[in-house]
Design an enzyme around this catalytic site. Sequence first.
Site, short mmCIF file in Angstrom:
data_model
loop_
_atom_site.label_atom_id
_atom_site.label_comp_id
_atom_site.label_asym_id
_atom_site.label_seq_id
_atom_site.Cartn_x
_atom_site.Cartn_y
_atom_site.Cartn_z
CB CYS A 102 -1.01 -3.21 -0.87
SG CYS A 102 0.41 -3.12 -0.44
CE LYS B 295 -2.17 -6.26 9.41
NZ LYS B 295 -1.85 -7.75 8.23
CE LYS C 148 0.84 0.49 -3.60
NZ LYS C 148 1.11 -0.06 -4.07
CB THR D 110 3.20 -3.67 -6.67
OG1 THR D 110 3.05 -4.31 -5.10
CG2 THR D 110 1.86 -4.11 -6.67
CG ASN E 239 6.83 5.38 -1.47
OD1 ASN E 239 8.47 5.28 -1.87
ND2 ASN E 239 6.53 5.81 -1.02
CE1 TYR F 107 4.78 -0.87 8.05
CE2 TYR F 107 5.18 1.17 7.00
CZ TYR F 107 4.37 0.59 8.37
OH TYR F 107 4.09 1.55 9.25
CG LEU G 68 -1.27 -5.32 -10.45
CD1 LEU G 68 -1.60 -4.46 -11.55
CD2 LEU G 68 -1.34 -3.89 -8.78
NE ARG H 286 1.97 2.37 4.90
CZ ARG H 286 2.78 2.05 4.52
NH1 ARG H 286 3.40 2.49 2.97
NH2 ARG H 286 3.06 1.15 4.81
CD GLU I 248 7.78 -10.27 0.07
OE1 GLU I 248 9.11 -9.93 -0.15
OE2 GLU I 248 7.18 -10.72 0.81
C1 UDX Z 1 5.96 -1.55 -0.20
C2 UDX Z 1 5.99 -1.52 -1.91
O1 UDX Z 1 7.51 -1.12 -3.01
C3 UDX Z 1 5.32 -0.71 -2.64
O2 UDX Z 1 5.24 -0.72 -4.92
C4 UDX Z 1 3.91 -2.09 -2.37
O3 UDX Z 1 3.16 -1.21 -3.12
C5 UDX Z 1 3.44 -1.76 -0.94
O4 UDX Z 1 4.69 -1.83 -0.44
P1 UDX Z 1 6.42 0.21 1.56
O5 UDX Z 1 7.63 -1.19 1.55
O6 UDX Z 1 5.09 -0.56 1.82
O7 UDX Z 1 6.29 -0.21 -0.15
O8 UDX Z 1 6.97 1.30 1.18
P2 UDX Z 1 7.80 2.38 2.09
O9 UDX Z 1 7.35 1.81 3.39
O10 UDX Z 1 7.21 3.64 1.85
O11 UDX Z 1 9.10 2.17 1.64
C6 UDX Z 1 9.79 2.99 0.62
C7 UDX Z 1 11.12 3.32 0.63
O12 UDX Z 1 11.23 3.62 -0.49
C8 UDX Z 1 11.10 4.56 1.84
O13 UDX Z 1 11.75 4.60 2.87
C9 UDX Z 1 11.00 5.37 0.64
O14 UDX Z 1 11.82 6.73 1.18
C10 UDX Z 1 12.23 5.35 -0.57
N1 UDX Z 1 12.65 5.98 -1.25
C11 UDX Z 1 11.65 6.24 -1.84
C12 UDX Z 1 13.46 6.06 -2.42
O15 UDX Z 1 14.72 5.48 -1.58
N2 UDX Z 1 14.12 5.87 -3.14
C13 UDX Z 1 12.76 6.83 -4.07
O16 UDX Z 1 12.80 7.28 -4.89
C14 UDX Z 1 11.64 6.86 -3.75
C1 UDX Z 2 -1.85 -7.23 2.33
C2 UDX Z 2 -1.44 -8.85 1.42
O1 UDX Z 2 -2.35 -9.29 2.93
C3 UDX Z 2 -0.51 -8.96 1.11
O2 UDX Z 2 0.03 -10.33 1.15
C4 UDX Z 2 -0.12 -8.14 -0.09
O3 UDX Z 2 1.41 -8.34 -0.02
C5 UDX Z 2 0.23 -6.30 0.91
O4 UDX Z 2 -1.57 -6.79 1.14
P1 UDX Z 2 -1.58 -5.82 4.35
O5 UDX Z 2 -2.36 -4.71 4.09
O6 UDX Z 2 -0.41 -5.93 5.41
O7 UDX Z 2 -1.40 -7.16 3.37
O8 UDX Z 2 -2.48 -6.43 5.34
P2 UDX Z 2 -3.77 -7.98 5.39
O9 UDX Z 2 -3.78 -8.35 6.20
O10 UDX Z 2 -3.76 -8.06 3.96
O11 UDX Z 2 -5.14 -7.18 5.47
C6 UDX Z 2 -5.56 -5.85 4.94
C7 UDX Z 2 -7.27 -4.95 4.94
O12 UDX Z 2 -8.33 -6.38 5.11
C8 UDX Z 2 -7.08 -4.95 6.81
O13 UDX Z 2 -7.50 -3.45 7.03
C9 UDX Z 2 -7.84 -6.18 6.83
O14 UDX Z 2 -8.70 -5.39 8.30
C10 UDX Z 2 -8.91 -6.48 6.16
N1 UDX Z 2 -9.42 -7.50 6.54
C11 UDX Z 2 -8.57 -8.46 5.90
C12 UDX Z 2 -10.61 -7.49 6.97
O15 UDX Z 2 -12.47 -6.60 6.74
N2 UDX Z 2 -11.44 -9.25 6.89
C13 UDX Z 2 -10.92 -10.09 6.26
O16 UDX Z 2 -11.31 -10.89 6.30
C14 UDX Z 2 -9.45 -9.27 6.47
#
Ligand code: UDX
Ligand code: UDX
Length: 456
Positions: free
Chosen positions: A273, A336, A276, A129, A88, A12, A218, A343, A158
């Site tokens: 996120c 959302k 975690k 992260t 991740n 992502y 964080l 997740r 990010e």
């Molecule tokens: C990101 C950040 O990296 C994570 O720390 C943050 O808290 C959440 O967002 P995200 O991109 O959402 O993670 O994770 P994911 O969509 O699971 O992508 C991670 C990718 O890394 C996966 O496609 C996985 O296959 C790949 N990966 C994992 C590798 O290429 N090598 C590895 O050793 C482990």
């Molecule tokens: C979040 C952070 O916003 C982003 O900056 C970080 O990099 C990754 O984590 P994300 O998890 O994609 O992004 O979604 P976000 O839009 O922040 O929503 C998180 C959760 O909070 C959702 O389940 C949403 O429904 C909930 N939420 C959000 C509420 O319940 N109320 C609100 O007012 C806002």
Amino acid sequence: MIKKILCIGAGYVGGPTMAVIAKHCPDIRVVVTDINAERVRAWQSGMPPIYEPGLDEILRASLGKNLSFSGDINSAIADAEMIFVSVNTPTKMFGHGAGRAADLQYWEQTARSILQHARGETIVVEKSTLPVRTAEAMERIFRSGGRQSRFEVLSNPEFMAEGSAIADLEHPDRVLIGSAATTSGQAAMQELVEIYARWVPRERILTTNVWSSELSKLTANAFLAQRVSSVNAVSAICEQTGADVLEVAKAIGSDRRIGPHFLRAGIGFGGSCFRKDILNLAYLCESAGLSEVARYWEAVLEMNEYQRQRFVQRMVVAMFNTLAGKRIAVFGVAFKANPGDTRESPAIQVCRELLAERAQVCVTDPKALESGRRDLGDAAPGLSFESDPYAAAGGAHAIALLTDWPEFGKLDWERIYAGMERPAFLFDGRNHLDPEKLYQIGFNVYSIGRPQRSRL
Ligand code: UDX
Ligand code: UDX
């Protein structure tokens, strides 16, 4: 000037971030690798494994030009001048710190591969992260090699949210870059600044030391989650007192010092996120001997959990103290609206609790049905999935709306009501629908933190 970038991890974060960098830097060659070959193929074919508005267009514009996806991690490392790590970092599920600390095994394996295959000077940028001071650990791994390669480690967290990834990347509130105070650290930082400066105003590019950068990521997520828990705590008081949480949130949010965002009460936050990162932060505090600080942040998670339980409890009480054998249509399983990601979705937990009450749960969702099915498992007795919301609601005693999909607002609610058992209940876990309108149709409506509209 950097001419060759590699990103390890095409998820992502990695995929969209690199697509945007490639778009703005046509003179830089960007390669993205992933251990998951299927993911690599999907990205390379221009059909990314994730849905983000605007992603397909910018991906296709650079694919085959300066952007490519590859499974050959080792040679990609050897060829790169700058390596982003966006693998991740899930919560550790075993051993010391289980259930709280970050599982850094992928991240460390990645560091070791970099150590083994990198040639010459390489800038390593941590995008995942990570707990504070992990960059330092990465440097120690690099130094342990005794090889000639020289590494500089930067932190560049990010802040994009799912569903608005491209807009967030194109117009970020800020870009944060942490680096060492050494001359080589500052030089590496400057290289990354120059990349972002191609499309981000310089005053939005903040530079700091590595640990402040790691901690900012964080705590930014902890602050956002804390606002959600705070407004959810207010919603509980509203339900007891007859106040309306929407009115209260509007009144609080109009104060410029507070601001209007992230004040939507609901069944709580989900996503990959927030939980975690707070667990991580609390673990970090604990390790530093700051148990009061750890408790403070953990309370944000406790409130999140409580909110879900309270929601189910309210359903039970409203529906004459039993859900056993009753059909409940669950509208929305994604954490959302947009994208269809489940997740850590609070809806999953609500479904589990409804099943524990022996309800017959039928889940519908415009985009996340498959992933919801995977998370919940097919096997649970009383659980079914239905892509058509009208069919899901057919014969149901209640609807529990758990994701704020715009599609749900456009449904023919009179038709839905006509197909349901009487009395028909609607529990709006996202304050997404107009309760008055639904009440007029005949529903007994329970919104979060708002007066109930019921004829019972
Ligand atoms: C990101 C950040 O990296 C994570 O720390 C943050 O808290 C959440 O967002 P995200 O991109 O959402 O993670 O994770 P994911 O969509 O699971 O992508 C991670 C990718 O890394 C996966 O496609 C996985 O296959 C790949 N990966 C994992 C590798 O290429 N090598 C590895 O050793 C482990
Ligand atoms: C979040 C952070 O916003 C982003 O900056 C970080 O990099 C990754 O984590 P994300 O998890 O994609 O992004 O979604 P976000 O839009 O922040 O929503 C998180 C959760 O909070 C959702 O389940 C949403 O429904 C909930 N939420 C959000 C509420 O319940 N109320 C609100 O007012 C806002």
